[in-house]
Design a protein around this motif. Sequence first.
Motif, PDB file in Angstrom:
ATOM      1  N   THR A  40     -18.005  -5.733   7.773  1.00 22.98           N
ATOM      2  CA  THR A  40     -16.967  -6.251   8.663  1.00 22.98           C
ATOM      3  C   THR A  40     -16.442  -5.120   9.535  1.00 22.98           C
ATOM      4  O   THR A  40     -16.335  -3.983   9.079  1.00 22.98           O
ATOM      5  N   GLY A  76      -8.228  -8.899   7.234  1.00 21.50           N
ATOM      6  CA  GLY A  76      -9.636  -8.506   7.201  1.00 21.50           C
ATOM      7  C   GLY A  76     -10.118  -8.230   5.794  1.00 21.50           C
ATOM      8  O   GLY A  76     -11.235  -8.618   5.415  1.00 21.50           O
ATOM      9  N   LEU A 122     -12.891 -10.120   3.573  1.00 20.40           N
ATOM     10  CA  LEU A 122     -14.012  -9.358   3.030  1.00 20.40           C
ATOM     11  C   LEU A 122     -14.229  -9.683   1.550  1.00 20.40           C
ATOM     12  O   LEU A 122     -15.363  -9.926   1.108  1.00 20.40           O
ATOM     13  N   SER A 179     -18.009 -13.962   8.654  1.00 23.19           N
ATOM     14  CA  SER A 179     -16.795 -13.255   9.041  1.00 23.19           C
ATOM     15  C   SER A 179     -16.386 -13.635  10.454  1.00 23.19           C
ATOM     16  O   SER A 179     -17.222 -14.022  11.276  1.00 23.19           O
ATOM     17  N   PRO A 189     -17.932 -10.025  12.412  1.00 27.45           N
ATOM     18  CA  PRO A 189     -19.144  -9.467  11.808  1.00 27.45           C
ATOM     19  C   PRO A 189     -19.745  -8.358  12.655  1.00 27.45           C
ATOM     20  O   PRO A 189     -19.458  -8.231  13.855  1.00 27.45           O
TER      21      PRO A 189
END
Length: 364
Positions: A147, A318, A322, A332, A335
């Motif tokens: 990520t 984030g 994750l 995501s 990504p």
Amino acid sequence: MTNKKYRVGIVGLRGIGSKRPDEPPKPFKDIIGATPTISHAASLSRFSNIEVVGYCDLVSELLEEFKESWKDQWPNAKGYTNYKEMLVKEQLDILAITTSDHRHTDIAVDAANAGVKGIFCEKPLATSVEDADRMINACEDKGVVLTVDHTRRFRPLLHKIRNTIRSGSIGPLSTIVVTHAGPRAMLFRNGTHIIDGICFFADSEPSQVFARLEDGFEDWDHYKGDGGSLPENDPAASGFVLFRNGVRAFYCGSKKTAGGVTLQLLGQNGRIDFDYNGLTAELSAPGSASVSSANDPGSVIKQTLVPDYYKVEGIEAGYRELIDLIEKGGSSVSPAREARKTVQIMLGFLKSQQAGSILVDVPE
């Protein structure tokens, strides 16, 4: 999210990696979101199922500062000057890469090979398309979630705006106009956020670009910066991006104007204007026949777009995503393959400058 405890390491201990935010005053201290999670360490400290077990930097003073700042949170965390040693000894589940812009690649590749389950990498993903591909391929080969901290993708406002566009409220998106101003209008260090925003809304692959860098960077046929430390070592740029779906974007970066980032998203039936760091956006559309008058056929209806309420955003969101991806799989919102588009565009800008600022294909 399971009750598993995740072992986390951080590589790079300057501000975005390690800074501890000031505690808010009463009566706001216990309000959700009151303490700004402005660094990776600060964000990680909000998780009961995360333990930072290792931290790494080449500068010994930064290791001492981190230990002193976070000893109440992670008293057993160990400091390292060699990230490879940390990978071997700490058996990490997650690695935060918050080093200089051009030093992400080898760290990510080595971490994937060492068996981490997830990597949260600072932006830009890399400073060459080849390095970006090395990172992506290594992580995909090993099944590692990669990520990228294009932070605005973890802000509710951008999703509200994109969903509004996808609903057809302004018609098909045709043009994006961005102004990125102020002394830190650096292409690779800060421009990456804004160019990623362009890609977020364009919803397509970049195809061609033309650009001109600020004076003094005529020799930049590849990234030659210092990793993002000084504005004078990273150029501002103005450029044009053509996407495969026909969307056209104009990016104007200038260090010599008053600071700020504004975006205009224009469609056939209206437009959306907003400050990239703001809390709301304004949708403007021609008035319908029912509200327009004969004396004012060109009246405009304005609507303020306000994002839905969420308890967390930014880096903390984030990390929540994750962990969820590690446990359940999925996609995501930020990504590495999306971040690769920004690298293509920035390197395309350099390619165009070398060719005389003409329209060129982005590097593949």
